[in-house]
Design an enzyme around this catalytic site. Structure first.
Site, PDB file in Angstrom:
ATOM      1  N   GLU A 376       0.828  -1.208   0.000  1.00 15.57           N
ATOM      2  CA  GLU A 376       0.000   0.000   0.000  1.00 15.57           C
ATOM      3  C   GLU A 376       0.869   1.267   0.000  1.00 15.57           C
ATOM      4  O   GLU A 376       0.575   2.215  -0.712  1.00 15.57           O
ATOM      5  CB  GLU A 376      -0.913  -0.020   1.237  1.00 15.57           C
ATOM      6  CG  GLU A 376      -1.748   1.221   1.481  1.00 15.57           C
ATOM      7  CD  GLU A 376      -2.899   1.357   0.496  1.00 15.57           C
ATOM      8  OE1 GLU A 376      -3.086   0.475  -0.364  1.00 15.57           O
ATOM      9  OE2 GLU A 376      -3.619   2.373   0.574  1.00 15.57           O
ATOM     10  N   THR A 502     -11.443   7.891 -13.544  1.00 16.80           N
ATOM     11  CA  THR A 502     -10.434   7.371 -12.619  1.00 16.80           C
ATOM     12  C   THR A 502     -10.842   6.031 -12.009  1.00 16.80           C
ATOM     13  O   THR A 502     -10.022   5.345 -11.419  1.00 16.80           O
ATOM     14  CB  THR A 502     -10.103   8.407 -11.529  1.00 16.80           C
ATOM     15  OG1 THR A 502      -8.882   8.016 -10.878  1.00 16.80           O
ATOM     16  CG2 THR A 502     -11.229   8.532 -10.514  1.00 16.80           C
TER      17      THR A 502
END
Ligand SMILES: *[C@@H]1O[C@H](CO)[C@@H](O)[C@H](O)[C@H]1NC(C)=O
Ligand SMILES: *[C@@H]1O[C@H](CO)[C@@H](O)[C@H](O)[C@H]1NC(C)=O
Ligand SMILES: *[C@@H]1O[C@H](CO)[C@@H](O)[C@H](O)[C@H]1NC(C)=O
Ligand SMILES: *[C@@H]1O[C@H](CO)[C@@H](O)[C@H](O)[C@H]1NC(C)=O
Length: 512
Positions: A376, A502
């Site tokens: 992440e 997006t």
């Protein structure tokens, strides 16, 4: 720890090695014993994963927002309007899964977008729900019209898009026109907190497309007014490098509150949309293109960074004022793909080449870990490398600051753009390897789950959540990498008939 990718060996491996052992049988493609799978077989494996995920969601969680695949329960993090269904629509369409397409478009007219008990995010609602419905409408009123069993459900995609936007539009009723992001529909109020660069700067494609489809210019005017503060940022100290901005925005004045940022979460898709708006309509949005070029040039000049232990690797730094901050994220790995796209449409090989360098850097974050999935967040500041990651940093060029993986798409997304721009099948292989790593480590119960640690075998633990963007993005970009040519594929030559929001929902570009 390093790990040699077997695709890097350049040999054809037997089936037992070509798929990680723990890929469930239901995802194994019918591979020839001696060869790598064909693109058709790889595309089918992605469809199989999509159908498995959908079945789990539809059985245990629909019409809730997300599936909790371990416990087979429903989660409602997106206002209980069926987020996974709406987010899955454009993927079901490009995969031509007619049964699922119709399950979804029968649900959409039943949604009451005026009613919810939880906080509504203007940004998340725009990119997932509005984006998903608009994309569905563009496909089903265009090249994929045959997939709809009931034409009324296609028309409802557009009327429900208007209903949703009308329900959201009070967010823009502020002194500046910069919207509130966090809304309470039951009291027509907001949480009073200021807004941010990504959450303000990632509305304009969806709201302008809706205006162009319906003829209601108010939708475009609202989003363009908000965006105007981002195209001419104030104060000047909030633009520490030309085109690169701070992230906090005062809703009352439209002024920036800081000078920290990068192509990272909280800022990311603002930059993405600058060039995508110009692709959508070069007539109206040339200023957006100019601002993207400024940001791209500044990023190459000031943010390109090479870890001391792996100087051949390129990462893009964040910044605090004019000082680079050597950190990045999985989320930021869309940057390579966006540089490549910008380079293609502007005819700028230097942007494509830089984008490919960034794609390589993000690929390194995948190949370095025990699962073959990148973390992440990570950094490459030697002063901040923890002692227990010194050897890992030496080998990989980064250290892990958050080891989770939430079914995010950005690395595969950028591999897809790299493949489209270069035609180099190496990038298809990278997508396939990443897709196998992701499915092998996240498959559980009735679907696929977020995991806690990409750097231990098996991914640590399942956090029991299947994000809606798993359907919208990971599975779509993986599929399109291996799928046949189609008008909605990203252009190989810088010409695009469609542009992806997006959340990976493709919209038809403006045609006057
Ligand atoms: C909100 O959306 C619902 C349908 O989803 C619609 O019936 C209602 O009219 C909308 N409200 C506004 C203010 O447009
Ligand atoms: C156009 O959109 C605005 C903003 O949502 C809305 O208030 C208005 O009612 C819409 N106009 C029509 C004719 O639908
Ligand atoms: C990492 O590399 C540095 C510099 O080459 C070296 O001093 C250090 O011993 C290495 N650490 C480990 C754990 O390999
Ligand atoms: C969840 O559903 C899957 C697939 O139907 C099943 O294999 C699994 O046992 C179920 N798990 C629970 C906790 O019920």
């Amino acid at each position: 720890m390093t790990r040699i990718s077997y695709l890097a060996l350049g040999v054809l491996l037997p089936v037992a090695l070509a798929l990680p052992a723990n890929v469930p049988r239901d995802l194994k493609v019918n591979q020839r014993q001696t060869g790598a799978p064909t693109n058709q077989e790889r595309a089918q494996a992605v469809i199989d994963a999509f159908r498995l995920s959908w079945e789990g969601y539809y059985t245990y969680a629909f019409p809730g927002d997300e599936l909790k695949p371990v416990t087979n329960e429903s989660s409602n993090s997106r206002n209980q309007w069926g987020a996974s269904a709406v987010d899955a629509l454009s993927t079901a369409l490009v995969m031509q899964q007619k049964d699922i397409v119709n399950q979804i478009i029968e649900h959409i007219p039943t949604i009451n977008y005026g009613k919810t008990n939880s906080e509504v995010s203007l940004f998340e609602t725009t990119i997932r729900y509005l984006g998903g419905m608009i994309s569905g409408y563009d496909f089903l009123s265009g090249p994929l019209a045959d997939l709809a069993e009931n034409k009324a459900n296609v028309d409802a995609l557009l009327t429900q898009s208007q209903h949703l936007a009308n329900n959201l539009s009070y967010a823009f009723e502020t002194a500046s026109g910069v919207p509130w992001n966090n809304l309470r529909f039951d009291t027509r109020s907001n949480d009073g907190s200021n807004n941010g660069l990504a959450t303000v700067g990632t509305l304009v494609l969806e709201w302008v497309r809706l205006a162009d489809l319906t003829g209601n210019r108010t939708y475009a005017a609202l989003a363009e007014k908000a965006q105007s503060y981002l195209l001419a940022p104030s104060p000047s100290s909030s633009e520490p490098f030309p085109g690169l901005l701070g992230m906090g925005i005062d809703v009352k004045t439209g002024k920036f509150l800081d000078a920290e940022g990068g192509w990272v979460g909280g800022a990311d898709s603002f930059y993405e949309y600058l060039i995508k708006m110009w692709i959508y309509d070069p007539e109206r949005y040339s200023l957006y293109r100019d601002r993207w070029i400024l940001a791209a040039d500044s990023s190459i000049k000031h943010l390109a960074s090479h870890p001391s232990s792996r100087p051949e690797v390129t990462f893009l730094a964040a910044y605090k004022g004019p000082k680079p901050d050597l950190v990045s994220q999985h989320l930021a790995c869309f940057d390579g793909g966006n540089f490549i796209l910008g380079g293609q449409v502007l005819g700028r090989q230097d942007y494509i080449d830089f984008g490919l360098e960034l794609v390589n850097g993000c690929h390194e974050t995948y190949t370095a870990t025990a699962t073959g999935i990148g973390p992440e967040s990570f950094n490459w500041d030697p002063a901040r490398v923890p002692a227990d990651q010194a050897a890992f940093y030496n080998a990989s060029g980064f250290s892990i600051t958050n080891a989770g993986y939430q079914l995010r798409p950005e690395v595969i997304e950028s591999f897809y753009y790299a493949y489209r721009a270069t035609g180099d099948t190496k990038y298809q292989d990278w997508v396939w390897t990443a897709f196998q790593a992701v499915t092998a480590n996240t498959r559980v119960g009735s679907g696929f789950s977020s995991i806690s640690n990409v750097n231990v075998a098996g991914g640590g633990s399942f956090t029991d959540f299947q994000e809606s963007f798993w359907f919208a993005e990971v599975l779509k970009y993986s599929y399109l990498t291996f799928a046949d040519e189609a008008e909605w594929q990203v252009g190989k030559d810088g010409k695009n008939a469609w542009v992806f929001n997006t959340e990976a929902h493709p919209f038809k570009v403006y045609q006057g």
